[in-house]
Scaffold this motif. Structure first.
Motif, PDB file in Angstrom:
ATOM      1  N   TRP A  76      83.082 -16.393 -11.269  1.00  0.00           N
ATOM      2  CA  TRP A  76      83.914 -17.562 -10.976  1.00  0.00           C
ATOM      3  C   TRP A  76      85.396 -17.199 -11.041  1.00  0.00           C
ATOM      4  CZ3 TRP A  76      85.091 -21.850  -8.864  1.00  0.00           C
ATOM      5  CH2 TRP A  76      85.986 -22.756  -9.424  1.00  0.00           C
ATOM      6  N   ARG A  77      85.790 -16.495 -12.072  1.00  0.00           N
ATOM      7  CA  ARG A  77      87.166 -16.057 -12.265  1.00  0.00           C
ATOM      8  C   ARG A  77      87.139 -14.688 -12.941  1.00  0.00           C
ATOM      9  NH1 ARG A  77      88.424 -19.361  -9.026  1.00  0.00           N
ATOM     10  NH2 ARG A  77      89.544 -21.272  -9.351  1.00  0.00           N
ATOM     11  N   PRO A  78      88.190 -13.891 -12.793  1.00  0.00           N
ATOM     12  CA  PRO A  78      88.158 -12.534 -13.347  1.00  0.00           C
ATOM     13  C   PRO A  78      88.372 -12.436 -14.856  1.00  0.00           C
ATOM     14  CG  PRO A  78      90.212 -12.893 -12.156  1.00  0.00           C
ATOM     15  CD  PRO A  78      89.353 -14.118 -11.937  1.00  0.00           C
ATOM     16  N   LYS A  79      88.923 -13.449 -15.487  1.00  0.00           N
ATOM     17  CA  LYS A  79      89.192 -13.355 -16.928  1.00  0.00           C
ATOM     18  C   LYS A  79      87.884 -13.316 -17.719  1.00  0.00           C
ATOM     19  CE  LYS A  79      93.671 -15.465 -16.405  1.00  0.00           C
ATOM     20  NZ  LYS A  79      94.431 -16.671 -16.378  1.00  0.00           N
ATOM     21  N   PRO A  80      87.851 -12.498 -18.779  1.00  0.00           N
ATOM     22  CA  PRO A  80      86.598 -12.276 -19.521  1.00  0.00           C
ATOM     23  C   PRO A  80      85.935 -13.543 -20.060  1.00  0.00           C
ATOM     24  CG  PRO A  80      88.269 -10.690 -20.215  1.00  0.00           C
ATOM     25  CD  PRO A  80      88.947 -11.667 -19.298  1.00  0.00           C
ATOM     26  N   ALA A  81      86.698 -14.538 -20.432  1.00  0.00           N
ATOM     27  CA  ALA A  81      86.098 -15.745 -21.006  1.00  0.00           C
ATOM     28  C   ALA A  81      85.236 -16.506 -20.006  1.00  0.00           C
ATOM     29  CB  ALA A  81      87.189 -16.660 -21.554  1.00  0.00           C
ATOM     30  N   TYR A  82      85.407 -16.222 -18.715  1.00  0.00           N
ATOM     31  CA  TYR A  82      84.606 -16.874 -17.672  1.00  0.00           C
ATOM     32  C   TYR A  82      83.322 -16.102 -17.354  1.00  0.00           C
ATOM     33  CZ  TYR A  82      88.615 -19.856 -16.392  1.00  0.00           C
ATOM     34  OH  TYR A  82      89.633 -20.765 -16.390  1.00  0.00           O
ATOM     35  N   ARG A  83      82.973 -15.084 -18.112  1.00  0.00           N
ATOM     36  CA  ARG A  83      81.884 -14.182 -17.737  1.00  0.00           C
ATOM     37  C   ARG A  83      80.521 -14.846 -17.638  1.00  0.00           C
ATOM     38  NH1 ARG A  83      83.782 -12.833 -22.535  1.00  0.00           N
ATOM     39  NH2 ARG A  83      82.487 -12.904 -24.390  1.00  0.00           N
TER      40      ARG A  83
END
Length: 173
Positions: A76-83
């Motif tokens: 969904w998004r590249p930031k780790p919290a969105y994994r």
């Protein structure tokens, strides 16, 4: 057009030309995607490998050896919290809509996403005036999550996107 039963299976490198042709149809002739230049087969190969490396599904609907549609889940998004959150993408070849292929692809996609540990699936649907994609997602218990107004400009028009969301953490796929 008479055809056998569709088989939903993992996409393979041999499917990439057909996948590319399907997507090119939507890139060049519609606002269903905001891409303006169709990805090459090599681009699709990189996507296939990237998603496999992430354990995310990339599927095709195979009807008598012909790729009639495809679906995949991407970050969904590249930031780790969105994994644990993915975006789904489903495209059918011209002439193959209305035959249950989208339903078969989305059903398997959600199952495979749940197996991969996905918690949330986001659908970003261009508001083309055709409600088929929204109806398909509603049939799989996606809920409305919002609308982004006039965020895309393609073929001389501004296009909204409808955001829908499915929680896989509470009731599985």
């Amino acid at each position: 057009m008479s055809a056998g039963e569709p088989v939903v299976r993992a996409a393979a490198h041999e499917d990439l030309e057909a996948i590319s042709a399907i997507y090119t149809h939507y890139v060049t002739g519609s606002v269903a995607t905001f891409e303006e230049n169709p990805p090459t087969t090599a681009d699709w190969a990189r996507r296939l490998e990237d998603l496999a490396g992430r354990r995310l599904p990339f599927l095709v609907a195979d009807v008598d050896g012909q790729v009639a549609g495809y679906a995949y889940a991407s970050p969904w998004r590249p930031k780790p919290a969105y994994r644990y959150t993915v975006e789904d993408s489903i495209y059918l070849a011209p002439g193959w809509t209305g035959r249950g292929l989208g339903r078969a692809l989305l059903d398997r996609l959600l199952t495979d996403c749940a197996r991969a540990g996905t918690r949330q699936v986001i659908a970003v649907i261009a508001d083309t005036g055709d409600e088929a994609s929204v109806a398909l997602h509603r049939a799989f218990r996606f809920r409305d999550a919002g609308r982004l107004t006039g965020v895309g400009r393609k073929h001389g028009r501004w296009v909204d996107t409808v955001l829908m969301q499915r929680d896989l953490s509470t009731n599985g796929a």
